[in-house]
Structures are given as C-alpha cells and as structure tokens.
Design a protein around this motif. Structure first.
Motif, PDB file in Angstrom:
ATOM      1  N   THR A  61       0.829  -1.211   0.000  1.00 16.16           N
ATOM      2  CA  THR A  61       0.000   0.000   0.000  1.00 16.16           C
ATOM      3  C   THR A  61       0.864   1.262   0.000  1.00 16.16           C
ATOM      4  O   THR A  61       0.377   2.337  -0.352  1.00 16.16           O
ATOM      5  N   VAL A  62       2.138   1.126   0.399  1.00 14.30           N
ATOM      6  CA  VAL A  62       3.029   2.299   0.406  1.00 14.30           C
ATOM      7  C   VAL A  62       3.330   2.766  -1.018  1.00 14.30           C
ATOM      8  O   VAL A  62       3.120   3.939  -1.340  1.00 14.30           O
ATOM      9  N   GLY A  68      -0.978   7.167  -5.952  1.00  6.04           N
ATOM     10  CA  GLY A  68      -2.158   8.003  -5.755  1.00  6.04           C
ATOM     11  C   GLY A  68      -1.816   9.465  -5.545  1.00  6.04           C
ATOM     12  O   GLY A  68      -2.557  10.359  -5.956  1.00  6.04           O
ATOM     13  N   ALA A  69      -0.678   9.715  -4.902  1.00  2.00           N
ATOM     14  CA  ALA A  69      -0.266  11.092  -4.636  1.00  2.00           C
ATOM     15  C   ALA A  69       0.255  11.790  -5.882  1.00  2.00           C
ATOM     16  O   ALA A  69       0.265  13.026  -5.943  1.00  2.00           O
ATOM     17  N   GLY A 190      -3.693   8.342   9.127  1.00  2.00           N
ATOM     18  CA  GLY A 190      -2.828   7.723   8.136  1.00  2.00           C
ATOM     19  C   GLY A 190      -3.368   6.446   7.535  1.00  2.00           C
ATOM     20  O   GLY A 190      -3.167   6.184   6.347  1.00  2.00           O
ATOM     21  N   ARG A 191      -4.029   5.619   8.306  1.00  2.00           N
ATOM     22  CA  ARG A 191      -4.504   4.338   7.778  1.00  2.00           C
ATOM     23  C   ARG A 191      -5.576   4.550   6.711  1.00  2.00           C
ATOM     24  O   ARG A 191      -5.580   3.890   5.674  1.00  2.00           O
ATOM     25  N   PHE A 196      -7.343   4.998   0.913  1.00  2.00           N
ATOM     26  CA  PHE A 196      -7.909   5.910  -0.075  1.00  2.00           C
ATOM     27  C   PHE A 196      -6.960   6.085  -1.259  1.00  2.00           C
ATOM     28  O   PHE A 196      -7.347   5.948  -2.418  1.00  2.00           O
ATOM     29  N   GLU A 197      -5.692   6.369  -0.956  1.00  2.00           N
ATOM     30  CA  GLU A 197      -4.726   6.637  -2.018  1.00  2.00           C
ATOM     31  C   GLU A 197      -4.420   5.386  -2.845  1.00  2.00           C
ATOM     32  O   GLU A 197      -4.057   5.499  -4.025  1.00  2.00           O
ATOM     33  N   SER A 198      -4.556   4.209  -2.249  1.00  2.00           N
ATOM     34  CA  SER A 198      -4.176   2.986  -2.958  1.00  2.00           C
ATOM     35  C   SER A 198      -5.104   2.667  -4.124  1.00  2.00           C
ATOM     36  O   SER A 198      -4.755   1.859  -5.002  1.00  2.00           O
TER      37      SER A 198
END
Length: 497
Positions: A61-62, A68-69, A190-191, A196-198
C-alpha cells in the motif's frame, strides 16, 4: 547495492523504542486519555512508532499511496511548464525521464526510514540538524505543503469550472469541494489515507490514457510545431530543475507513509517498489503535460483552451469534443484527482508544525489537519487567478532548498552512519542535550546558498553563471551540502563530545 544491509541489528532499535514507549505511558501530557485514543480518529503525535504498532502487513500500500499522490492533474500541469523553456517535445521526453530516474532515488530511499526506525521524516532530521536546527526544515516543510495544497485546490477548482456552462459555477465552489474531500480523509488519519490513495489513482490513469488516445498525433494532435524553438542547454536544465523540485519535495516527508509497515519487511523490496511507483506515476503525466503544452498553440481547436490559467478547458475541449457528456465526467474525475496530492501534504503539515512548535504536540492529528485546511482554503480562493505564474516559480525554488536538505540527510545516513539503522539512539529523539547540536548541518545547508544564487535561472532572476550554463542550482546545492556535511560533522563530533 544491497539495501537489506540496512536491516542489520534492528533488534537494538526495537528494544529502544519499546523502552521509550513504556516510559512515555506515564507522561499524561503526552498521550491523550485512553477513551479518546480508542476513537476512530488518529491521536498520535510525532513520537516514534513502537514495533508492536508496526503491524501493517500490506507493505504494497506504500508504493500505491505514492502512485495516488502523483497520478493526478498537478503532475500533468507541472509538465505543461515545458512550454516556458526552449525545448522540443522529443527532448522534453528525454529530459523528464532522465531527471525522474535520478531524483526519484532520494524519496524512494527515504521512504524506507519509516519502517526501519518508526520516525517521521522531519523528526529523523533531528539526528543531523539537531533539536533546534530541525525547526528550520520543519518550518519549510509546513510552508511547502501549504503552497502545494493551494496550487492543487486552485487547479482542481479551475478544472471543475471548465466543465460547467459559462458562469454557472465559480472556481471557488470547486476549491471548497476539493478541500472538504481532503479534509475528511485526513481527519481519520494515516490508515484511511493509505486505503484511499491505494485506489484513487486508477480513475486518473484511465482519464489520461483516454485523453492521449483522443488527442492523437499529427498536425491536429500531438506534434512538434514548425518554427518552434530548438532545444538549448538552458531549456533542458530549466525543465530538469522543475522535475527535480517535484521529486525532492517528497523527500522531506517520505518516511511518514511507511511508519506502520512491519519492521521485518524487506528494505530492498520496499525501495525498489517505491522507486518504480515514483517514476511510473510522475514521468508519464509530466510527459503528457509537456507534449500537450508544446503542441496546443499550433492546433486551432486547442489554442484558445491552452491559453487558460489551467488545463481544464483543454481537457474539456478534447474529452467532451469526442465523447460528449461522458468527456465532461472524465474532466471532473481529473479535477478531483488533485485530492490525491492534497492528502499527504495536509497530513505532513501537522507533523512539521509539531516538530518546530513542540508545545502543539498535545493536539491530535485531526486538529492539525483542520488548521492546515483553514490556511490553504482561503489562500486558494484569494490566489485562484495566478496559478501558472505561481506554480512555475514555486516548483523551481523547491528544488533548491529540498536539495540542501536531502544532501545533508543522505551524507549523514549513507556515509557517516554507513546505512546502519541501529546507529540511531531512539531514546534521545526528543532530548536536545544528547542530539547533535546541528551546527554542521545548518552550515552545510546554508553556505551553498551563496553559490545557488549565481547558478539560478528563473523568470524573475538569472544568475551570472546560469546565463551561460542554464539552471544548475539544485545540482550545486545538493553536491555542496553533501560534501560540506562530510567535512563539518566529524569536526562537530570532536568538539561536542
């Protein structure tokens, strides 16, 4: 290079962090009450994350978060700055790829610090800049994230306005919508941000693919206009500085996104995955933006739209012109993709502020998120008509200060500490007496400014060296800060034993 060497002796770090965590439980001023900590919101401050809380097994996910960013309308718009330089489409592609491959190494490597140390990036800088010296990069990080958020909400708001019928919606409405979405996600910590970003990057990727397909190639599509300026060294270095500024700005918050990944995860695997995520999510939108910006003035159907203060009208002309209302929907999705870039900046803002203003550590994360939104929302509304001028100056300047930060931190960890994470005494992370005084780091970061000035090549200023060579500011800043720290830090250690 075997980055898994960095995993050596991490058991020592585990013991130190656990000891810190056990002691901190008795400091009521530091930890919110247990009934509050059990809520859905994130209450953590800037303290190290203990090993038992680093239980996130989904390491992938990182890199997805970084996609995503970066896979959004801001990277496309930043690539459109290529039209301001003397460079052809073909050479802009080469330049973007080359500078991406090099400068993406820094934030990708810094991302691994979070999982191995449990330290946020700006807190980690205390081990080189010192307790008080780290306040300077902390302040700059907070300012950088606010500026990026302002650019994002303006860009998204103007793109949403382009979809509406004339005068039916102000860009202010779009700015507010994007701010609210980002606020809600960051409010839960953060979680939620990771999840969301993934997945949030996928619609933007589809939109970019369709945009390129509908645009096509040739005289009525993407092409090199006849009579356009040929490539110059100044053009290559100027665009390269823009690319470097974008990548290096992430290096100041990179470790924040891997804090909860399991401590025994592979450093090499994380580095390679994040590196590929950075390159593949930044370079293609940059290249699309450059190609459209250089081509548009020579395409009658695009020319008027390309002269707007955002790419929104260009998106609408191409997408809606081919698939009607569905094209307008795609333009809306591209506008909303700016949220992906706002979220990590909003989250990192609170960490940076609590680092240079320690009394604010008693405030939970969602309060700091609220403060950040309260700053960039009105400023975005006020500055909504000066997007491109601000973006061009801002991104280039980022390359200068971020290169100084990266040079010092890399010299300390990569050379002096020999990539050994166990060399960090996590018990002293908040003890100014035992942390380095930071004089070597500050001098190493500030002295190169004297040479960055003559090598800068900006719209508002061109240094005497840059007039002949092009913009060498970030290269000079990184190299000098790196070398100066290698010389000054050993001297500082002898004087402050």
């Amino acid at each position: 290079m075997d980055l898994d060497k960095d995993d050596k002796d991490l058991s020592k770090i585990d013991v130190e962090v656990q000891s810190f965590h056990d002691n901190a439980k008795h400091q009521n001023w530091y930890h919110p009450r247990s009934w509050l900590r059990s809520s859905l919101f994130e209450w953590s401050s800037i303290e190290p994350i203990p090993p038992e809380k680093q239980n996130h097994a989904h390491w992938w996910t990182v890199p997805l978060l970084w996609i995503g960013a970066n896979m959004n309308v801001l990277t496309f718009s930043t690539g459109m700055l290529a039209k301001d330089f003397d460079i052809t489409i073909k050479d802009s592609m080469y330049t973007i790829v080359a500078f991406s491959l090099v400068t993406a190494l820094v934030p990708a490597y810094f991302t691994t610090f979070g999982m191995n140390l449990g330290l946020r990036q700006i807190v980690h800088s205390r081990y080189s800049f010192g307790y008080f010296g780290a306040c300077l990069p902390g302040l700059l990080v907070a300012a950088t994230q606010v500026m990026y958020n302002i650019e994002n909400v303006i860009l998204g708001g103007q793109t949403l306005k382009a979809v509406s019928t004339p005068d039916s919606m102000s860009s202010i409405v779009g700015i507010v919508i994007l701010s609210i979405i980002a606020f809600v996600v960051c409010f839960f910590g953060g979680r939620v941000m990771h999840y969301f970003e993934s997945i949030f990057w996928l619609p933007a990727l589809i939109c970019f693919i369709l945009l390129a397909a509908f645009a096509g190639a040739g005289e009525k599509g993407l092409h090199q206009p006849a009579g356009a300026p040929e490539t110059t060294a100044r053009g290559v270095l100027g665009l390269g500085c823009v690319v470097a500024g974008y990548f290096l700005s992430w290096s100041t918050i990179a470790s924040d996104v891997s804090l909860y990944v399991k401590r025994n995860s592979s450093t090499t695997r994380m580095f390679l995955a994040v590196y590929m995520a950075f390159v593949l999510s930044v370079a293609p939108p940059f290249m699309f933006g450059a190609a459209f910006a250089i081509s548009a003035p020579d395409v009658p159907a695009w020319k008027g739209a390309s002269e707007a203060t955002s790419p929104g009208p260009l998106f609408d002309v191409i997408l809606a012109g081919h698939v009607g209302h569905f094209g307008k929907f795609l333009t809306v999705m591209l506008a909303l993709s700016a949220v992906g870039n706002i979220i990590p900046g909003t989250y990192a803002f609170g960490i940076a502020v609590q680092t240079f203003l320690p009394p604010l550590r008693v405030l939970p994360r969602f309060v700091m998120t609220s403060i950040c939104v309260a700053i960039f929302l009105p400023l975005g509304i006020a500055g909504r008509n000066q997007f491109y001028d601000t973006l061009s100056n801002f991104v280039s300047i980022l390359a200068y200060w971020c290169s100084l930060f990266a040079g010092v931190v890399l010299a300390d960890h990569f050379v002096l500490r020999r990539r050994n994470f166990s060399s960090y005494d996590l018990m002293i992370w908040d003890d100014w007496r035992r942390l380095p005084p930071g004089i070597a780091a500050l001098v190493s970061a500030l002295l190169p400014v004297a040479l960055i000035g003559p090598t800068m090549d900006q719209v508002w200023y061109t240094g005497p060296i840059a007039q002949h060579s092009g913009d060498l500011g970030f290269e000079v800043g990184f190299a000098l800060s790196f070398l100066l720290y290698l010389v000054l830090r050993p001297i500082e250690q002898r004087l402050w034993r």
